[in-house]
Motif scaffolding. Sequence first.
Motif, PDB file in Angstrom:
ATOM      1  N   ALA A 118      -8.205   5.767  -5.453  1.00 13.50           N
ATOM      2  CA  ALA A 118      -9.550   5.312  -5.801  1.00 13.50           C
ATOM      3  C   ALA A 118      -9.560   3.795  -5.638  1.00 13.50           C
ATOM      4  O   ALA A 118      -9.598   3.043  -6.624  1.00 13.50           O
ATOM      5  N   PRO A 119      -9.500   3.308  -4.402  1.00 12.82           N
ATOM      6  CA  PRO A 119      -9.330   1.868  -4.168  1.00 12.82           C
ATOM      7  C   PRO A 119     -10.483   1.011  -4.661  1.00 12.82           C
ATOM      8  O   PRO A 119     -10.316  -0.196  -4.859  1.00 12.82           O
ATOM      9  N   ALA A 120     -11.661   1.618  -4.864  1.00  9.32           N
ATOM     10  CA  ALA A 120     -12.804   0.843  -5.371  1.00  9.32           C
ATOM     11  C   ALA A 120     -12.712   0.602  -6.878  1.00  9.32           C
ATOM     12  O   ALA A 120     -13.482  -0.175  -7.428  1.00  9.32           O
ATOM     13  N   SER A 121     -11.774   1.262  -7.531  1.00  8.30           N
ATOM     14  CA  SER A 121     -11.619   1.118  -8.985  1.00  8.30           C
ATOM     15  C   SER A 121     -10.641  -0.007  -9.309  1.00  8.30           C
ATOM     16  O   SER A 121     -10.035  -0.609  -8.426  1.00  8.30           O
ATOM     17  N   ASN A 122     -10.468  -0.248 -10.597  1.00  9.20           N
ATOM     18  CA  ASN A 122      -9.535  -1.282 -11.062  1.00  9.20           C
ATOM     19  C   ASN A 122      -8.134  -0.724 -11.321  1.00  9.20           C
ATOM     20  O   ASN A 122      -7.413  -1.245 -12.164  1.00  9.20           O
ATOM     21  N   ARG A 123      -7.774   0.311 -10.611  1.00 10.47           N
ATOM     22  CA  ARG A 123      -6.423   0.857 -10.778  1.00 10.47           C
ATOM     23  C   ARG A 123      -5.392  -0.193 -10.382  1.00 10.47           C
ATOM     24  O   ARG A 123      -5.627  -1.038  -9.520  1.00 10.47           O
ATOM     25  N   VAL A 124      -4.228  -0.117 -11.018  1.00 15.40           N
ATOM     26  CA  VAL A 124      -3.162  -1.090 -10.754  1.00 15.40           C
ATOM     27  C   VAL A 124      -2.521  -0.838  -9.399  1.00 15.40           C
ATOM     28  O   VAL A 124      -2.313  -1.756  -8.602  1.00 15.40           O
ATOM     29  N   VAL A 125      -2.215   0.432  -9.113  1.00 20.16           N
ATOM     30  CA  VAL A 125      -1.508   0.780  -7.884  1.00 20.16           C
ATOM     31  C   VAL A 125      -1.717   2.260  -7.587  1.00 20.16           C
ATOM     32  O   VAL A 125      -1.985   3.056  -8.496  1.00 20.16           O
ATOM     33  N   TYR A 126      -1.632   2.613  -6.329  1.00 16.39           N
ATOM     34  CA  TYR A 126      -1.642   4.020  -5.896  1.00 16.39           C
ATOM     35  C   TYR A 126      -0.227   4.410  -5.519  1.00 16.39           C
ATOM     36  O   TYR A 126       0.460   3.686  -4.787  1.00 16.39           O
ATOM     37  N   ILE A 127       0.226   5.573  -6.010  1.00 20.24           N
ATOM     38  CA  ILE A 127       1.542   6.099  -5.652  1.00 20.24           C
ATOM     39  C   ILE A 127       1.339   7.482  -5.042  1.00 20.24           C
ATOM     40  O   ILE A 127       0.880   8.406  -5.718  1.00 20.24           O
ATOM     41  N   ARG A 283       5.922  -6.748 -12.815  1.00 13.97           N
ATOM     42  CA  ARG A 283       4.959  -6.444 -11.749  1.00 13.97           C
ATOM     43  C   ARG A 283       5.629  -6.464 -10.370  1.00 13.97           C
ATOM     44  O   ARG A 283       4.959  -6.295  -9.362  1.00 13.97           O
ATOM     45  N   SER A 284       6.934  -6.657 -10.343  1.00 11.93           N
ATOM     46  CA  SER A 284       7.634  -6.876  -9.070  1.00 11.93           C
ATOM     47  C   SER A 284       7.603  -5.665  -8.148  1.00 11.93           C
ATOM     48  O   SER A 284       7.773  -5.787  -6.938  1.00 11.93           O
ATOM     49  N   PHE A 285       7.373  -4.463  -8.699  1.00  8.54           N
ATOM     50  CA  PHE A 285       7.393  -3.243  -7.882  1.00  8.54           C
ATOM     51  C   PHE A 285       6.075  -2.996  -7.163  1.00  8.54           C
ATOM     52  O   PHE A 285       5.989  -2.109  -6.312  1.00  8.54           O
ATOM     53  N   ILE A 286       5.052  -3.775  -7.459  1.00  6.23           N
ATOM     54  CA  ILE A 286       3.722  -3.546  -6.883  1.00  6.23           C
ATOM     55  C   ILE A 286       3.590  -4.340  -5.586  1.00  6.23           C
ATOM     56  O   ILE A 286       3.624  -5.574  -5.593  1.00  6.23           O
ATOM     57  N   PRO A 287       3.435  -3.676  -4.433  1.00  8.75           N
ATOM     58  CA  PRO A 287       3.289  -4.401  -3.170  1.00  8.75           C
ATOM     59  C   PRO A 287       1.913  -5.060  -3.061  1.00  8.75           C
ATOM     60  O   PRO A 287       0.994  -4.735  -3.829  1.00  8.75           O
ATOM     61  N   ALA A 288       1.764  -5.954  -2.107  1.00  8.46           N
ATOM     62  CA  ALA A 288       0.494  -6.655  -1.915  1.00  8.46           C
ATOM     63  C   ALA A 288      -0.638  -5.679  -1.610  1.00  8.46           C
ATOM     64  O   ALA A 288      -1.795  -5.910  -1.988  1.00  8.46           O
ATOM     65  N   SER A 289      -0.313  -4.564  -0.951  1.00  7.53           N
ATOM     66  CA  SER A 289      -1.321  -3.560  -0.598  1.00  7.53           C
ATOM     67  C   SER A 289      -1.786  -2.742  -1.795  1.00  7.53           C
ATOM     68  O   SER A 289      -2.776  -2.017  -1.721  1.00  7.53           O
ATOM     69  N   LYS A 290      -1.046  -2.828  -2.916  1.00  7.52           N
ATOM     70  CA  LYS A 290      -1.275  -2.019  -4.107  1.00  7.52           C
ATOM     71  C   LYS A 290      -1.189  -0.521  -3.800  1.00  7.52           C
ATOM     72  O   LYS A 290      -1.855   0.299  -4.419  1.00  7.52           O
ATOM     73  N   GLN A 291      -0.342  -0.193  -2.838  1.00 10.28           N
ATOM     74  CA  GLN A 291      -0.088   1.210  -2.481  1.00 10.28           C
ATOM     75  C   GLN A 291       1.410   1.406  -2.274  1.00 10.28           C
ATOM     76  O   GLN A 291       2.023   0.713  -1.457  1.00 10.28           O
ATOM     77  N   ILE A 292       1.985   2.340  -3.020  1.00 15.45           N
ATOM     78  CA  ILE A 292       3.389   2.728  -2.823  1.00 15.45           C
ATOM     79  C   ILE A 292       3.364   4.070  -2.101  1.00 15.45           C
ATOM     80  O   ILE A 292       2.981   5.089  -2.680  1.00 15.45           O
TER      81      ILE A 292
END
Length: 318
Positions: A118-127, A283-292
């Motif tokens: 849900a990239p339009a939301s304020n989610r921290v990251v997508y896994i 927060r080091s595990f979160i990539p710039a794309s906010k997608q794992i």
Amino acid sequence: MKRRSLLAAPAALALAGAPRILHAQEKKTLAFVVNVSADFWTIARRGIEKANREHPEFNMEMIVPGQASAAEQRRIVDELLARKVAGIAISAINPGNSTEMLNRAASQAVLFTTDSDAPASNRVVYIGTDNVAAGREAGAQMKKALPSGGKAMLFVGTMDADNARERVQGIREALQGGNIEIVDIRTDESDMARAKRNVEDVLARYADIDLLVGLWAYNTPQIYQAVKGAGRENRVKIVGFDEDGLTLRGVADGTIYSTVVQQPFEFGYQSMVGMVKYLNNDRSFIPASKQIIIPTRIIDKSNVEEFQKQMRDLLRTR
């Protein structure tokens, strides 16, 4: 004196136990909210259980909706927020129309998305899976199953979900310029009986259909059963997604050409471990794309036996 001592004893015991009770109350809860009941999510549960063994200072739970609807997920999230859970990972059924609910959750707890973003939301990251890439893989399998081309039909719960739209996008990209025609996409709103009826209707209406494709975990088993029931297994090819037991049986007996499998164990495990890290200010595990992105695999006749064994081990009651 004896009576006063007896009355004081329970109070003393209560005070002695107070720190432990307080500690239990302070134990934070992390919730993993899925979109439908399926073995796919049972595998994810095993990942959650592993994460909980590593982090017993948290309560970790999976919640399966009674019905696969955005409204039911909204009710679940409201209940979780009322309980003041520390984190929620969710496979949103209709993320485009759930932004307000997801943002409300993100304002009160750590919010991750999994399986469907849900990239339009304020989610921290997508896994989860890169569903466009997974769709391209399915498209490549469709071309292998029908090297001379033909007509195909796609089946999925709803096209409101990002993962469904993205998989179809990837399939269309892979088939572009080729000789496989997608006749239509049939949806079932995650109703198993309707999913099977959709396949039966297609088999009855389209004598010239060559290939059926299941986009969600439960779709391919319904296709498998309908094709077997119609006696069309030698004439209609099947390509699927995920690792339902019936899907793997179909691959093993040759009725299903192949299936694109994800790694739901990692969805569960990495979501929970990631929320623990986030709550501990890492927060080091979160990539710039906010997608794992968790990679997919193709399961076909050549490797299905080994994969079935792995799934039996994961699904075994712990």
